[in-house]
Structures are given as C-alpha cells and as structure tokens.
Design an enzyme around this catalytic site. Structure first.
Site, PDB file in Angstrom:
ATOM      1  N   GLU A  94       0.844  -1.197   0.000  1.00 61.97           N
ATOM      2  CA  GLU A  94       0.000   0.000   0.000  1.00 61.97           C
ATOM      3  C   GLU A  94       0.879   1.245   0.000  1.00 61.97           C
ATOM      4  O   GLU A  94       1.966   1.249   0.579  1.00 61.97           O
ATOM      5  CB  GLU A  94      -0.918  -0.030   1.223  1.00 61.97           C
ATOM      6  N   CYS A 107       3.679   8.616   0.816  1.00 61.48           N
ATOM      7  CA  CYS A 107       4.219   7.675   1.794  1.00 61.48           C
ATOM      8  C   CYS A 107       4.384   6.337   1.093  1.00 61.48           C
ATOM      9  O   CYS A 107       3.399   5.729   0.656  1.00 61.48           O
ATOM     10  CB  CYS A 107       3.239   7.585   2.970  1.00 61.48           C
ATOM     11  N   CYS A 114       6.456  -7.058   6.792  1.00 60.07           N
ATOM     12  CA  CYS A 114       7.559  -6.508   7.595  1.00 60.07           C
ATOM     13  C   CYS A 114       8.082  -7.599   8.515  1.00 60.07           C
ATOM     14  O   CYS A 114       7.312  -8.411   9.024  1.00 60.07           O
ATOM     15  CB  CYS A 114       7.057  -5.319   8.427  1.00 60.07           C
ATOM     16  N   CYS A 118       6.804  -4.767  16.001  1.00 53.63           N
ATOM     17  CA  CYS A 118       6.262  -3.687  16.840  1.00 53.63           C
ATOM     18  C   CYS A 118       4.821  -4.028  17.234  1.00 53.63           C
ATOM     19  O   CYS A 118       3.984  -4.296  16.350  1.00 53.63           O
ATOM     20  CB  CYS A 118       6.296  -2.355  16.097  1.00 53.63           C
ATOM     21  N   CYS A 121       1.755  -1.902  15.638  1.00 54.86           N
ATOM     22  CA  CYS A 121       1.665  -1.662  14.192  1.00 54.86           C
ATOM     23  C   CYS A 121       1.002  -2.825  13.475  1.00 54.86           C
ATOM     24  O   CYS A 121       1.416  -3.974  13.629  1.00 54.86           O
ATOM     25  CB  CYS A 121       3.076  -1.430  13.635  1.00 54.86           C
ATOM     26  N   SER A 197      12.208   6.761   7.346  1.00 56.71           N
ATOM     27  CA  SER A 197      11.880   6.449   8.737  1.00 56.71           C
ATOM     28  C   SER A 197      12.323   5.025   9.047  1.00 56.71           C
ATOM     29  O   SER A 197      11.985   4.089   8.335  1.00 56.71           O
ATOM     30  CB  SER A 197      10.367   6.585   8.947  1.00 56.71           C
ATOM     31  N   SER A 220      11.901   5.807  14.760  1.00 56.17           N
ATOM     32  CA  SER A 220      10.732   5.479  15.595  1.00 56.17           C
ATOM     33  C   SER A 220      11.239   5.101  16.976  1.00 56.17           C
ATOM     34  O   SER A 220      11.655   3.969  17.194  1.00 56.17           O
ATOM     35  CB  SER A 220       9.976   4.305  14.973  1.00 56.17           C
ATOM     36  N   ASN A 296      -2.917   5.510  16.030  1.00 51.21           N
ATOM     37  CA  ASN A 296      -4.007   4.998  15.214  1.00 51.21           C
ATOM     38  C   ASN A 296      -4.332   3.591  15.703  1.00 51.21           C
ATOM     39  O   ASN A 296      -3.536   2.676  15.501  1.00 51.21           O
ATOM     40  CB  ASN A 296      -3.582   4.950  13.746  1.00 51.21           C
ATOM     41  N   CYS A 339      -0.593   5.934   9.750  1.00 55.05           N
ATOM     42  CA  CYS A 339       0.619   5.245  10.226  1.00 55.05           C
ATOM     43  C   CYS A 339       0.244   3.967  10.959  1.00 55.05           C
ATOM     44  O   CYS A 339      -0.584   3.984  11.860  1.00 55.05           O
ATOM     45  CB  CYS A 339       1.362   6.103  11.245  1.00 55.05           C
TER      46      CYS A 339
END
Ligand code: SAH
Length: 349
Positions: A94, A107, A114, A118, A121, A197, A220, A296, A339
C-alpha cells in the site's frame, strides 16, 4: 514457453546504449529510451513517440517493462488517498498520498509485509514476503506524482519512507530508488524533501551516514527507556539504545542534519514522568527534534493513546528543554491509511 525477455529497467543507461550500438543504431536512442523509462516514467514502449515504429518493435522483441499497477484506491474524508499497489508477481503493498494545505506527501512502502514485531503496528502482523525492487519503489512515487497533479493540481512536495516495511532492511534497493528520485535523469527531486523512517538499526544508520546521497532521517523511538522499548518493539533487544545513540551521533557528524524522533504516547506504557525525563535526557545527547504522533488504533490491540494531559506534559518538558516538538495528527484513519494501519485489509493479494 518461459518468458526470456529482460526487464529493461534493470539495465543501466550505458547498457541500453550498447544494445542500440549492437543493432547498428546510434547510441543516442539509448538515452531517449532511458529518459522515457525514468524521467517520464513510461511503462509502454508504444508510447515512446520519438522512436520509430521499427525501434519500438525491436525493444518489444527484446525487453519487457515490469511495473506496478494500482488495483484500487480509496479516498479518505480528509483527502488522503490510499493505493493498493499490485506488483508484477501479484503481491500487494500500500502507498498513501497525503495532501495538506502547503504540501503533498507520498508515503511509500519498501517491503511486502515486515519482519519487525512492533506491537502497535498492523503491518507487523504480516510476514515479510519480499523486498521491493528499486523500480517498484520508484513507480509508487511516479504514480503518486501523477495522482497529486490530477487531484491537487501540483506535483509531490515530499516523500516519506513510512509505508510498509523497514527501509534499512532493504538497504540497496531503497538507496537505488532514492538516487533515481533524486537525480536529474529521474524525478529530479531534492533529497531534502525525502525522509527515511527507520525503527533504528545502528549499523545501517552508520552506513547511510557514509553515503553520498543525503536525505532526512526519522527514528521510531517511542521510548527512551530500554526495558519499555523492548516491550513494545521486541526486536530492539538486539539494538540497545546506547548503540542507537552512538549511530545517530555519527549520522549528525557526517550529515549535519538533526534526526527526528517519532514518538507515540500510550496510556500506562510511556506516559509517566520517568518516561518524559528519559526522552528529554536522550534528546540532549544528540541533535534532534521530536514528532509526537497520534496513535491509530489497530485491531486486536488494547493499546490506547495517553490523555491530552499526559501529552501536554511531554510538550512542556520538551519545550522547557528547548527541544523542538511537533504533534502529527492522524490522516486517512477512516480508510486505514494512517501510520501503522497498512495491512492489506482488502486481501487483494
Ligand atoms: N519501519 C519504519 C517505517 C514504517 S512505520 C519505522 O519503523 O520507522 C512509520 C511510522 O508509523 C513509525 O514511526 C511507526 O512507529 C509509526 N506507527 C506504527 N504503527 C502506528 C500506529 N498504530 N499509530 C501511530 N503510529 C504508528
């Protein structure tokens, strides 16, 4: 029959020129093709109109242009656009286009899924499937640059590597894409407008500090206390905060650019005075600024953003210590484009 055509975007400019020379054609045709491929972002030999039909046929016989396709895009109430981007092998990432009054920011994703863990996330619930190639990263930018012109009448102003994946774990491809975004023969966009990032991998931060291409760095952080950070970002056990700090000081010495710490404040996790004091202390040890990010919420998680009062305490303490601090409001939350919400919810893959 196996498709034996080469993906032409894997070739350097010189190699494309050499191809034409080997066919008894002038070298400049290679330069023209290269310009179509990168500067103009063309995905179709037939649209390379300054080449003859014969040359276009020659290219089609020998090469293909592997490229991404937008499967679907959703538009948020706040104008944010989320793209489901299908790669040539049908996997989906995405990418998100975020308009504000002054800027339009793209972005981009750097990996399918990934490998980090985390806890806050949504992307971390996906396995890492593969790294994106440089052209797949570049295509996201080209595509959103077109979208930006169509929807907002202006080209992209900024690019952030804050989509799916950990960019520093796909080092070579991310760097190659940044070079293409940067160079005049690509998008020609200033590297000052690009922010990478990372969750903070000290060895790789030192490595990028040594590169000739410069861009902005965001880390982060989320906690400046090792035991707390390890709980919410378990991979951080391997990368202690003192090593991270050391790499960031190296980054500053080499680039003279302040690092931005991305930081979410959660109730009961990092909302106490001890957490604030640790952050202030950490920031004083390396030239830096802090970007507090609105949380979020993600599915199956009980984590909750801290109260306004706690957030204000952070603000005041950082201000008092003369550390620049901003608060990033969530964008595109209603379409899961914010995010940490990129998780291929529509299961297009
Ligand atoms: N892997 C990279 C980039 C992807 S995430 C990194 O870790 O930096 C981009 C930013 O969103 C990071 O700062 C990340 O910590 C933050 N983030 C992740 N999940 C979030 C969530 N649910 N709410 C708010 N920010 C989140």
């Amino acid at each position: 029959m196996k498709n034996s055509k080469k993906d032409i975007r894997r070739l350097t400019k010189k190699e494309i020129q050499e191809f034409f020379i080997s066919k008894n054609s002038p070298k400049y045709k290679g330069s023209q093709v290269y310009e179509w491929l990168w500067k103009k972002g063309s995905h179709d030999f037939d649209l390379m109109t300054n080449l003859s039909f014969k040359d276009r046929a020659l290219l089609k016989d020998n090469f293909e242009i592997k490229h991404i396709n937008i499967d679907l895009h959703q538009i948020s109430l706040d104008g944010t656009i989320k793209n489901a981007v299908k790669l040539h092998d049908n996997v989906v990432v995405e990418s998100v286009l975020i308009p504000t009054q002054k800027r339009t920011t793209a972005c981009v994703s750097s990996q399918v899924g990934c490998s980090l863990d985390c806890t806050f996330c949504a992307t971390s619930t996906l396995n890492r499937v593969r790294n994106l190639n440089p052209d797949e990263i570049y295509d996201q930018v080209i595509l959103m640059n077109k979208q930006s012109k169509n929807y907002f009448n202006r080209p992209l102003s900024n690019i952030v590597f804050m989509g799916m994946g950990e960019p520093l774990l796909n080092y070579n491809n991310v760097l190659a894409a940044i070079r293409k975004i940067n160079e005049p023969e690509g998008l020609g966009m200033s590297s000052r407008r690009i922010t990478l990032s990372t969750s903070g991998i000290p060895k790789m931060i030192k490595k990028i500090a040594d590169e000739d291409v410069k861009f902005r760095l965001a880390v982060s952080l989320h906690s400046a206390r090792q035991n707390v950070r390890e709980k919410i970002m378990p991979f951080a056990k391997k990368f202690p905060l003192d090593e991270l700090l050391d790499s960031l000081n190296y980054w500053y010495i080499k680039t003279r650019k302040k690092v931005t710490f991305e930081y979410v404040i959660w109730e009961g996790v990092n909302d106490k005075k001890i957490d604030i004091d640790a952050l202030v202390k950490f920031c004083k040890m390396v030239p830096s600024k802090v970007n507090l990010i609105q949380y979020n919420p993600i599915e199956n998680s009980s984590m909750k953003e801290a109260s306004e009062e706690s957030i204000n305490l952070y603000f005041n303490a950082l201000n008092d210590a003369k550390i620049k601090v901003t608060y990033r409001c969530s964008r595109g939350q209603d379409i899961d484009a914010a995010c940490g919400q990129l998780v291929n919810k529509l299961n297009l893959a």
